[in-house]
Design an enzyme around this catalytic site. Structure first.
Site, PDB file in Angstrom:
ATOM      1  N   ASP A 201     -51.547  21.959 -16.553  1.00  0.00           N
ATOM      2  CA  ASP A 201     -52.750  21.383 -17.148  1.00  0.00           C
ATOM      3  C   ASP A 201     -54.021  22.093 -16.662  1.00  0.00           C
ATOM      4  O   ASP A 201     -54.137  22.407 -15.477  1.00  0.00           O
ATOM      5  CB  ASP A 201     -52.793  19.902 -16.747  1.00  0.00           C
ATOM      6  N   GLU A 253     -52.045  26.236 -19.525  1.00  0.00           N
ATOM      7  CA  GLU A 253     -52.949  25.677 -20.523  1.00  0.00           C
ATOM      8  C   GLU A 253     -54.366  26.094 -20.192  1.00  0.00           C
ATOM      9  O   GLU A 253     -54.887  25.751 -19.147  1.00  0.00           O
ATOM     10  CB  GLU A 253     -52.892  24.147 -20.557  1.00  0.00           C
TER      11      GLU A 253
HETATM   12  C1  BGC Z   1     -54.855  17.580 -21.220  1.00  0.00           C
HETATM   13  C2  BGC Z   1     -55.638  16.389 -21.657  1.00  0.00           C
HETATM   14  C3  BGC Z   1     -56.265  15.762 -20.425  1.00  0.00           C
HETATM   15  C4  BGC Z   1     -57.050  16.797 -19.614  1.00  0.00           C
HETATM   16  C5  BGC Z   1     -57.343  16.316 -18.251  1.00  0.00           C
HETATM   17  C6  BGC Z   1     -55.997  18.466 -20.761  1.00  0.00           C
HETATM   18  O1  BGC Z   1     -55.937  19.734 -20.937  1.00  0.00           O
HETATM   19  O2  BGC Z   1     -54.078  18.154 -22.215  1.00  0.00           O
HETATM   20  O3  BGC Z   1     -54.881  15.468 -22.374  1.00  0.00           O
HETATM   21  O4  BGC Z   1     -57.144  14.766 -20.827  1.00  0.00           O
HETATM   22  O5  BGC Z   1     -56.352  18.001 -19.496  1.00  0.00           O
HETATM   23  O6  BGC Z   1     -56.201  16.315 -17.455  1.00  0.00           O
END
Ligand code: BGC
Ligand code: MG
Length: 533
Positions: A201, A253
């Protein structure tokens, strides 16, 4: 092909209206028939669920809402029996405010080793009553929250902690070696249990500018230097992955540009990165072609495969986006009904065409649960039903991401369409949801679900699909014509984003997203043709 399970919306086994791990185990037949290679589960660790699990209080425990560690073990072993891999969501940028480390940091006070695990700073102003800088949270509002000092210690100047997202998601201090070691250990904990990998993440944001200067508009400064500190963290993680025998992987990500993204998947860093170019592109040949060329070129420079993504839990579903025919600028800006000239039939046709493009291109594909059903967005949830923290944190100016998180319909009828035996689900399911259900689409040969099943079957059987060498064949400006070749075989992919019919070139039709029976590819459609070489 990775299938993203947004756990709370996939299938509920215990009748509490929230999807869970047992629900996934009970659906493995469905996933196998669909043809998935791997699952990515949204976070199911212990969490107060302020951001639906992206606020982890214990990285080594499963939240009771979703099941137990034993349930996770069972899912891993049942999935592996079917040759389906299991990957989990890994949330390193921030913990929950309920994490034992954060509780200890608040209790221990200024200057303590406990506070060094997070980003505590003195406030500005005489008593520290003003936040340390002007940075804004991604969810809206300031990204600093003030804490009180332990009893008996001086209260001034006040200390504040930094959070890129909600106040309940304090950011960790990744310059502290203790943080790195702890997360290496968390990775080992799950890899030891048989997990095949992770989705990481907000990967690019772990290191912030250490000086925290004020910025125009309050945007945080996150260094993008390819030699920067953040990459050392991923090199450390990579060494942990490499301790394991067999294939283990992680996908990064980040919403950054192609070149920055590629920096995270150099040979000694992570394995894959989400390529969000299709999330940002419209159903427009020129934009799609640019997205394909630019992401393939950036990844080729580092020797890593590309991924293809149109949908996830943070962005309006593509059926809705393609209905408008316009470009969407990033996530966290969900389209609302008023912005959409809603023409769902067109959105469905284009989403079908995109499915054939995604599943043909060389690389890994991520499919978000419900994408294979052509679920549209639900933009008219009553305000009282909204659950995404974005709604509150933005002061009710942004409805958030609930529109793409509605539970999956399994049966054509019943109060919760087979998702749950509960009378209500965590987000309400619209009364027309049954028409998108797995049951209704299994019976219809021309459904989105059948298209995905056939496409995935062909992708396994025809080597050029998902693996071939890509060349562009000359075509009208609003048509994509791609040739994929592998081991003396070739498949041509045509996508018609224009208005005029396109005569089909020679070749045998393997699959089409629209009607090609009269030898032409109509608008908003795609076709796979097997050629002779
Ligand atoms: C996730 C989100 C989340 C955020 C904070 C993002 O990139 O995909 O759903 O709210 O990170 O963790
Ligand atoms: Mg449940």
């Amino acid at each position: 092909m990775f299938y993203q399970v947004y756990v709370r919306s996939f299938r509920d086994s215990n009748g509490d209206g929230v999807g869970d791990i047992r629900g996934i185990i009970e659906s493995l037949d469905y996933l196998q028939t669909l043809g998935v290679d791997a699952l990515w589960l949204s976070p199911c660790f212990t969490s107060p669920q302020v951001d639906h699990g992206y606020d982890v209080a214990d990285y080594r425990e499963i939240d009771l809402l979703f099941g137990t560690v034993e349930d996770m073990d069972a899912l891993i072993s049942h999935a592996h029996t079917r040759n389906i891999r299991v990957t989990l969501d890994f949330v390193p940028n921030h913990t929950s405010h309920q994490h034992r480390w954060f509780q200890a940091a608040v209790a221990a006070g200024r200057g303590s080793a406990e506070r060094e695990r997070y980003l505590f700073r003195d406030g500005r102003g005489e008593q520290g009553e003003l936040p340390p800088n002007n940075w804004m949270s991604v969810f809206g509002g300031p990204s600093w929250t003030r804490v009180s000092e332990p009893e008996g210690s001086p209260q001034s100047p006040a200390q504040w902690y930094y959070h890129l997202f909600a106040a309940e998601q304090p950011d960790l201090n990744w310059r502290n070696p203790e943080v790195v070691t702890e997360f290496e250990d968390v990775i080992r904990f799950w890899l030891d249990r048989g997990v095949d990998g992770f989705r990481i993440d907000v990967s690019d944001a772990l290191i912030k500018d250490a000086d925290f200067p004020d910025t125009d508009g309050g945007w945080p400064i996150i260094p993008k230097d390819p030699d920067g500190e953040v990459h050392d963290i991923y090199r450390r993680f990579r060494r942990v992955f490499d301790e394991y025998i067999g294939d283990r992987m992680a996908v990064i990500e980040t919403g950054a540009d192609d070149a920055t993204v590629a920096g995270f998947i150099r040979p000694d860093e992570m394995h894959l990165a989400f390529n969000f170019r299709f999330v940002k592109a419209g159903f427009v040949a020129e934009q799609l072609r640019d997205a394909i060329d630019s992401s393939l070129a950036a990844n080729a420079r580092v020797g890593a495969p590309t991924t293809w993504v149109t949908d996830n839990h943070d962005t309006p579903r593509s059926v809705g986006r393609y209905s408008q025919g316009t470009q969407l600028h990033g996530s966290y800006v969900p389209a609302t009904t008023s912005q959409i000239d809603f023409d769902e039939a067109r959105g469905q046709q284009r989403a079908r065409a995109m499915a054939l493009l995604l599943l043909a291109l060389p690389g890994a594909v991520y499919v978000y649960n419900g994408q294979e059903l052509g679920l549209p967005n639900v933009d008219d949830l009553p305000e009282s039903a909204l659950q995404d923290p974005v709604w509150e944190k933005s002061g009710h100016t942004n409805r958030g991401r609930d529109n793409c998180r509605i539970p999956m319909p399994w049966h054509a009828e019943g109060p919760c369409f087979g998702f749950s035996s509960a009378p209500h689900t965590w987000l309400p399911m619209p009364d027309y949801w049954g028409r998108y259900s797995v049951a209704s689409q299994t019976d219809a040969t021309d459904s989105m679900l059948q298209l995905y099943r056939q496409a995935l079957k062909l992708r396994r059987a025809h080597a050029p699909l998902g693996r071939g060498q890509l060349t562009w064949i000359e075509s009208p400006a609003d048509v994509l014509h791609i040739r994929l070749t592998h081991d003396g075989q070739s498949v041509d992919v045509l996508v018609n984003t224009g208005k005029a019919d396109v005569p089909l070139p020679s070749g045998t039709v393997l699959l089409a997203s629209g009607d090609v029976s009269d030898g032409v590819l109509p608008e908003d459609a795609a076709v796979w043709l097997e050629g002779q070489m």
